[in-house]
Design an enzyme around this catalytic site. Sequence first.
Site, mmCIF file in Angstrom:
data_model
loop_
_atom_site.group_PDB
_atom_site.id
_atom_site.type_symbol
_atom_site.label_atom_id
_atom_site.label_comp_id
_atom_site.label_asym_id
_atom_site.label_seq_id
_atom_site.Cartn_x
_atom_site.Cartn_y
_atom_site.Cartn_z
ATOM 1 N N CYS A 177 0.813 -1.110 -0.084
ATOM 2 C CA CYS A 177 0.120 0.008 0.156
ATOM 3 C C CYS A 177 0.895 1.312 -0.094
ATOM 4 O O CYS A 177 0.483 2.234 -0.803
ATOM 5 C CB CYS A 177 -0.731 0.005 1.214
ATOM 6 S SG CYS A 177 -2.118 1.385 1.081
ATOM 7 N N CYS A 217 -6.401 -3.212 7.052
ATOM 8 C CA CYS A 217 -7.708 -2.461 7.026
ATOM 9 C C CYS A 217 -8.730 -3.126 6.418
ATOM 10 O O CYS A 217 -9.818 -3.110 6.606
ATOM 11 C CB CYS A 217 -7.404 -1.215 6.176
ATOM 12 S SG CYS A 217 -6.900 -1.289 4.303
#
EC number: 2.8.1.13
Length: 381
Positions: free
Chosen positions: A119, A216
């Site tokens: 990410c 997440c």
Amino acid sequence: MSDTVNLLNSLGFAKTPAETRVVVAMSGGVDSSVVAAQLKSEGYDVVGVTLQLYDHGAALARKGACCAGRDIHDARAVADRMGFPHYVLDYESRFRESVIDDFADQYLAGATPVPCVRCNQSVKFRDLLSTARELGADCLATGHYVRRVEGAHGPQLHRAADPARDQSYFLFATTPEQLAYVRFPLGGVATKAETRAMAAAHGLPVADKADSQDICFVPGGRYADVIEKLRPGAAEPGEIVDLEGRVLGTHPGVIHYTVGQRRGLGVGGGAPLHVVRLEPRARRVVVGPRAALGVSRLAVGEVNWLGDGPFERAPDGGWRVAVRVRSTRPPAPARVLPTGPASAEVVLAEPEEGVAPGQACVFYADGRVLGGGWIARRDAD
């Protein structure tokens, strides 16, 4: 607070803060909120940006995960209080392609991926950085606990002042070009308590907000549930075998296991057994004693080099460094022997346990991050 300072500007620019536009990546947590608030209080031209990375509606019910719906609300509340503009960018498709799909594919291949690195490597320090430039920003600031230090050959990446909060393992893939543009104002902060005190001093509504714990898009840490949702039918049953190939039992799917795992194997009797390796094509989980987990040689690929001088021009015997093969492990002595422009063999001074393909291997020297790569193979696997 800052990791780079000159007489005019705490972020290292030769102009006043008012003339310096900073895009702050705001996750909605206390760290990035403090960065934005502090820079605004110093007079910078702050623009807050929060990324919507997955389904907004579903995210509202998730606790302990970053970039969720509640976090977007919290980031906006901080921006409103401090008086700077705040934007929410829909990066769902980019996040799925660059991070979630990669996570699923690696897991199915028997690897142990680190999606937070991917990410940072792609969505945040590639796509968001590009957006920051389009907004006319002089730099992108984040709430990561890592230090950016000006060196003789340009910016260097160093571990945070607080070892307990250091996030350098997750930022090894930051390129020299990205490092020249990004700032990490919290890198020199002594403790998380100090960060929370700064949040309280600014009257931020997130001062007491709990830290995110899970990946997440993997609430509760239930990796297998996510993989089965993304890749229906992926959990095919198979055999649990010992190091000699003797069948000890069966399993409901390789995706339910990770290297080093001891609990939940469903095979008993004798000494405790651990998952030594996964063989997804054969649908086999190979187990053995703890001693079999020790690894002293690794092959790494996709090496990102942040050291001085070309990576391939290593001194005799290789680059003598300390490496981390998991974020929770302290750096350990090793030699990095380049085998190509972006590949190497890593020879550990002492065997490490629980090492698996897909994990990151990060190189350090005296607290400086020299780069790292992705573990492609361990020993003779």
